[in-house]
Design an enzyme around this catalytic site. Sequence first.
Site, PDB file in Angstrom:
ATOM      1  N   HIS A 101       0.697  -1.204   0.215  1.00 38.92           N
ATOM      2  CA  HIS A 101      -0.189  -0.074  -0.161  1.00 38.92           C
ATOM      3  C   HIS A 101       1.129   1.578   0.371  1.00 38.92           C
ATOM      4  O   HIS A 101       1.657   1.476   0.506  1.00 38.92           O
ATOM      5  CB  HIS A 101      -0.982  -0.131   0.859  1.00 38.92           C
ATOM      6  CG  HIS A 101      -1.546  -0.760   1.807  1.00 38.92           C
ATOM      7  ND1 HIS A 101      -1.371  -1.988   2.363  1.00 38.92           N
ATOM      8  CD2 HIS A 101      -2.791  -1.133   1.425  1.00 38.92           C
ATOM      9  CE1 HIS A 101      -2.095  -3.280   2.446  1.00 38.92           C
ATOM     10  NE2 HIS A 101      -3.468  -2.089   1.831  1.00 38.92           N
ATOM     11  N   ASP A 104       2.293   1.952   3.413  1.00 37.99           N
ATOM     12  CA  ASP A 104       2.925   1.365   3.795  1.00 37.99           C
ATOM     13  C   ASP A 104       4.558   1.635   3.587  1.00 37.99           C
ATOM     14  O   ASP A 104       5.812   1.136   4.374  1.00 37.99           O
ATOM     15  CB  ASP A 104       3.420  -0.717   2.987  1.00 37.99           C
ATOM     16  CG  ASP A 104       1.655  -0.940   3.513  1.00 37.99           C
ATOM     17  OD1 ASP A 104       0.973  -0.690   4.354  1.00 37.99           O
ATOM     18  OD2 ASP A 104       1.225  -1.466   2.252  1.00 37.99           O
TER      19      ASP A 104
HETATM   20  C1  XLS Z   1      -7.407  -6.582   4.445  1.00 39.73           C
HETATM   21  C2  XLS Z   1      -6.996  -6.783   3.247  1.00 39.73           C
HETATM   22  C3  XLS Z   1      -6.004  -5.754   2.762  1.00 39.73           C
HETATM   23  C4  XLS Z   1      -5.304  -6.377   0.929  1.00 39.73           C
HETATM   24  C5  XLS Z   1      -4.876  -5.174   1.076  1.00 39.73           C
HETATM   25  O1  XLS Z   1      -8.624  -7.450   4.858  1.00 39.73           O
HETATM   26  O2  XLS Z   1      -6.821  -8.509   2.647  1.00 39.73           O
HETATM   27  O3  XLS Z   1      -4.539  -6.423   3.331  1.00 39.73           O
HETATM   28  O4  XLS Z   1      -5.633  -7.674   1.105  1.00 39.73           O
HETATM   29  O5  XLS Z   1      -5.292  -3.460   1.174  1.00 39.73           O
END
Ligand code: XLS
Length: 440
Positions: A101, A104
């Site tokens: 993200h 991140d």
């Molecule tokens: C949350 C999601 C998230 C996505 C990416 O439950 O799995 O981590 O994979 O935003």
Amino acid sequence: MGNYFNNIPEIRYEGPKSKNPMSFKFYDPEKIVYGKKMKEHLPFAMAWWHNLCAAGTDMFGTITADKSFGAELGTMDHARAKAEAAVEFMQKLGIEYYCFHDVDLVPEATDINETNDRLDEISDYILKLTDGTNIKCLWGTANMFGNPRYMNGAGSSNSADVFCFAAAQVKKALDLTVRFGGRGYVFWGGREGYESLLNTDVKFEQENIAALMHMAVEYGRSIGFTGDFYIEPKPKEPMKHQYDFDAATTIGFLRQYGLDKDFKLNIEANHATLAGHTFQHDLRIAAINGMLGSVDANQGDYLLGWDTDEFPFNVYETTMAMYEILKGGGLTGGFNFDAKNRRPSNTYEDMFYGYILGMDTFALGLMKAAQIIEDGRIESFIKERYSSFETGIGKRIRLGDTTLQELSDYALKLRTPNSPGSGRQEYLESIVNSLLFGGC
Ligand code: XLS
Ligand code: NI
Ligand code: NI
């Protein structure tokens, strides 16, 4: 390469009998399975957020793990240290892909212009670190759920200003994904849903989400993004009702709004089970609709009703998932470990044990799924089960070459049908067991 995991060697395949915890027991990257190298079947990815950012906080307690990597949290030094640690970690495990993200990668600033400058800076650095390695991006995404501005949604927000911020983040995350050579771009609609119909216009919100996605496609293609866009379905958490409930719901949405040519699905195991399905169910629904894109590789806990994001351990589940994926022709994306260590597994070693477990569990699943297909008994049972549609009236039904009147005449003449035959579920499950454990 960084120097964060000095006491950890490169992780190599040593076979199932090895007692060396820092080795693969089943993941043998060069081994040919079902016509291809294991590593080609299983493009594994590291999730930046869980591996480098998540440090064990939960609703009841603070961090248990040290993910500072020697730098002060919330600084660009820390962002750089994480990037160095990422590359060292992936190289030691032989992982070629990562997912991220935007937030991140860098600490988010209060002014989005400042965040974007930081993203430019870190992306230069990441590209410098990965230059000359085989490390690249699997997919990128924008975090449109953490910041308080998204409390009412992002694409589904009631606020046009917030909608524009979501657009700005998607644009920037697409720029980064393209810079990093990403195969895909993900929308996980964390806040795209609602708590109460008393304050929500569902149709309006869904139209706006679709509009945002259309603009993302248009922009992405204009900057040379040739990969797939993905939606990652999830039924709940954080919102009570989420618009991307499961694979079937999401496919309906994509078709309704004309997005199905550019989008596929990113199926997460734990999300499928939260929706009351199995992981393999959602993979099958995606595959038969031409929407099998990528996978978030984790597992849930059948006793808990939330997204526990555990490292995959359940070999039955990965076997049946790989069976669906092999039969579906493979993924256009890869296997992103959207998984985190349990809170008390709080050392650097545990980060490696998590990935070793996950990679081995998928390697086992791949080998066992290939055996099921090569064995052929299950496939031939299914073929035989529908064989009444291969000739006679059945064939005409399949060809669309009959009428309700004709079928009714047929049934009335027959008076009572032959038995449709046993489903033989227990026999088929025994075949799976004998293929899984026949070597013992
Ligand atoms: C949350 C999601 C998230 C996505 C990416 O439950 O799995 O981590 O994979 O935003
Ligand atoms: Ni996920
Ligand atoms: Ni999830």
